[in-house]
Design a protein around this motif. Structure first.
Motif, PDB file in Angstrom:
ATOM      1  N   ASP A  81      38.343  52.196  37.866  1.00 29.13           N
ATOM      2  CA  ASP A  81      39.040  50.949  37.526  1.00 29.13           C
ATOM      3  C   ASP A  81      39.433  50.211  38.799  1.00 29.13           C
ATOM      4  O   ASP A  81      39.207  49.020  38.945  1.00 29.13           O
ATOM      5  N   ALA A  82      40.035  50.966  39.725  1.00 32.99           N
ATOM      6  CA  ALA A  82      40.527  50.342  40.960  1.00 32.99           C
ATOM      7  C   ALA A  82      39.368  49.741  41.754  1.00 32.99           C
ATOM      8  O   ALA A  82      39.493  48.654  42.317  1.00 32.99           O
ATOM      9  N   ILE A  83      38.260  50.440  41.776  1.00 34.53           N
ATOM     10  CA  ILE A  83      37.119  49.948  42.562  1.00 34.53           C
ATOM     11  C   ILE A  83      36.499  48.716  41.920  1.00 34.53           C
ATOM     12  O   ILE A  83      36.269  47.699  42.577  1.00 34.53           O
ATOM     13  N   PHE A 121      35.625  43.565  41.994  1.00 37.61           N
ATOM     14  CA  PHE A 121      34.412  42.790  41.794  1.00 37.61           C
ATOM     15  C   PHE A 121      34.734  41.496  41.064  1.00 37.61           C
ATOM     16  O   PHE A 121      35.774  41.364  40.429  1.00 37.61           O
ATOM     17  N   CYS A 122      33.794  40.557  41.119  1.00 36.98           N
ATOM     18  CA  CYS A 122      34.011  39.356  40.334  1.00 36.98           C
ATOM     19  C   CYS A 122      33.402  39.565  38.947  1.00 36.98           C
ATOM     20  O   CYS A 122      32.609  40.483  38.719  1.00 36.98           O
ATOM     21  N   ILE A 123      33.807  38.698  38.038  1.00 33.39           N
ATOM     22  CA  ILE A 123      33.246  38.754  36.696  1.00 33.39           C
ATOM     23  C   ILE A 123      31.776  38.332  36.784  1.00 33.39           C
ATOM     24  O   ILE A 123      31.433  37.422  37.519  1.00 33.39           O
ATOM     25  N   ALA A 172      32.171  40.205  29.704  1.00 31.10           N
ATOM     26  CA  ALA A 172      32.172  41.383  30.578  1.00 31.10           C
ATOM     27  C   ALA A 172      33.444  41.424  31.408  1.00 31.10           C
ATOM     28  O   ALA A 172      34.005  40.386  31.747  1.00 31.10           O
ATOM     29  N   HIS A 173      33.896  42.623  31.714  1.00 31.84           N
ATOM     30  CA  HIS A 173      35.008  42.784  32.656  1.00 31.84           C
ATOM     31  C   HIS A 173      34.496  42.588  34.076  1.00 31.84           C
ATOM     32  O   HIS A 173      33.282  42.688  34.318  1.00 31.84           O
ATOM     33  N   ALA A 174      35.429  42.400  34.999  1.00 33.76           N
ATOM     34  CA  ALA A 174      35.038  42.300  36.417  1.00 33.76           C
ATOM     35  C   ALA A 174      34.232  43.531  36.798  1.00 33.76           C
ATOM     36  O   ALA A 174      34.620  44.654  36.482  1.00 33.76           O
TER      37      ALA A 174
END
Ligand SMILES: Nc1nc2c(c(=O)[nH]1)N(C=O)[C@@H](CNc1ccc(C(=O)N[C@@H](CCC(=O)O)C(=O)O)cc1)CN2
Length: 434
Positions: free
Chosen positions: A424-426, A430-432, A102-104
């Motif tokens: 994307d910026a928001i 976040f963490c992964i 997963a992405h962040a």
């Protein structure tokens, strides 16, 4: 797929899968689990390697779409928290072509995309993970349960209705006749609402970043003793020799749940007109960057001296403190009497600092307006300001155009008009695994 827990040894480590293949993929690691497991039931299962040998005995959880955090099928493998074991489980899951890391923030982003939560609540998830004071925890929790979302919706819905009315009059003047009649007052009310929300952003910044408060004043006013008292440990060097504190010391405290950084600045040897070169530059710099400056004056300081020191703080608000009150009582208007040595006056000082920073009440569960929200709200209010002008002076097209712009800016707060780039910026913050 991602680890939902920190990549360090712990009691439990959770591997989380989200998407249509989650159940099948999860069951390959936990073949003992039924083909159609009961949703939200915790199965005790053996997690096995490719040869069927057990790697762990853990809990298997299945959430059926849409009743999950992401709104998709979700499987959690709750294993023992060995990083190496979790790596083995991860590698095993990744063998499946339908799986990727997963992405962040991707789980939360999916929750947002599936309409499980608006953008303010998604951001509150990240705020909660990052919260490092009780006030920050409570504020993020309030945001997570929809505190800000509700207020934004209460603004967005009437704004959308107004826009629809105006567009109606523009496009179908016969059918919609009169729908624009009270546009002026409606715009004004909405603008006031947007500005009321905007006014909360200062508090948001205080809670999120913590407040910065500096002690300053002439040498030997008792700043460092007071600083140590406030911090609760002997952090600053204390000495009767004037000018002992050369550098700016910083310590973090939590008062009434609010995080504060206290700064102890170098005492300044001369009256502020002719100051010690070393220290003054740093002190001025520190004072410019704090939310509140505590001016600590020694017994006997004259009103003229106090005024001169007050000016040193520039635009930063100043709270005047009469140091060493155990030595001599200050006059009526000499500031809050405090003694770092005896501890006298500390509680009133803490209360005064909090009330200057926060105003009435304590930093409790208020849903917070972030700087990003404030920026979008400012553009909303500005567009509504221009709309109000237009309602008196211009055409309906211009008015409706401005109301549309206000709606778009507001949609960046809730997420109803957030671009991919904004998302994307928001979610990059976040963490992964979140
Ligand atoms: N093990 C574990 N703990 C966790 C999470 C998680 O994903 N897994 N969370 C996540 O990071 C948070 C909890 N958030 C969650 C939010 C919604 C749903 C959920 O299943 N919602 C369904 C059902 C609601 C209900 O039964 O009332 C829904 O909204 O339809 C699950 C977790 C914190 N603790």
């Amino acid at each position: 797929m991602a680890l939902a827990t920190a990549p360090a040894a712990g009691a439990v480590g959770i591997l989380r899968l989200s998407g249509p293949a989650a159940l099948e993929v999860g069951r390959r690691l936990a073949p003992g689990v039924p083909v159609s497991p009961v949703p939200r039931h915790a199965y005790l299962a053996s997690f096995v390697d490719v040869a069927g040998r057990p790697l762990d005995e853990g809990l298997f959880l299945y959430f059926r779409a849409p009743h999950s955090f992401t709104g998709e099928d979700v499987v959690e493998l709750q294993a023992h928290g060995s990083p190496r074991l979790l790596q083995l489980l991860l590698a095993r899951v990744l063998e499946d072509a339908r799986v990727r890391p997963a992405h962040a923030g991707e789980f939360t982003r999916r929750a947002f995309l599936h309409g499980r939560m608006d953008l303010t609540r998604a951001e509150a998830v990240a705020d909660l993970v990052a919260a490092d004071s009780e006030a920050a925890v409570r504020a993020a929790a309030a945001g997570l349960s929809g505190g800000l979302a509700t207020r934004v919706r209460a603004l967005e819905e009437p704004l959308r209705a107004l826009h629809a009315d105006l567009e109606g009059v523009l496009n179908f003047p016969e059918e919609a006749e009169g729908a624009d009649e009270d546009a002026g007052p409606r715009v004004a009310a909405l603008r006031a609402e947007a500005e009321a929300l905007l006014a909360d952003s200062g508090r948001g910044r205080l809670v999120r970043r913590g407040a910065r408060v500096a002690l300053y004043g002439p040498v030997n006013a008792g700043k460092s003793t007071l600083f140590n008292r406030l911090v609760g440990e002997a952090r600053a060097l204390v000495d009767d020799e004037p000018g002992t504190t050369r550098d700016v010391l910083e310590a973090r405290v939590e008062w009434n749940g609010l995080a504060l950084s206290l700064l102890d600045t170098a005492g300044l040897r001369e009256t502020p007109g002719r100051v010690e070169a070393l220290g003054i530059a740093r002190t001025r710099e520190a004072l410019a960057a704090v939310d509140l400056a505590l001016l600590v004056l020694p017994p006997g300081a004259s009103p003229a001296e106090a005024e001169a020191w007050r000016r040193e703080a520039g635009a930063t608000p100043v709270l005047r403190v009469a140091g060493k009150c155990d030595v001599a009582r200050p006059p009526e208007d000499g500031g809050l009497p405090v003694s770092g040595k005896t501890g006298e006056g500390l509680e009133p000082l803490r209360a005064a600092v909090l009330s200057r920073l926060w105003g009435e009440g304590t930093p409790a569960a208020v849903a917070l307006v972030s700087e990003r929200h404030a920026d979008a709200l400012r553009r909303t209010a500005e567009a509504l300001g221009r709309a109000h002008e237009a309602s008196r002076l211009s055409t309906l097209e211009v008015l409706s155009g401005e109301v549309g712009l206000a709606l778009e800016a507001l949609g960046e707060v809730s997420g109803t008009s957030a671009s991919e780039a904004l998302l994307d910026a928001i979610f990059q913050r976040f963490c992964i695994g979140k």
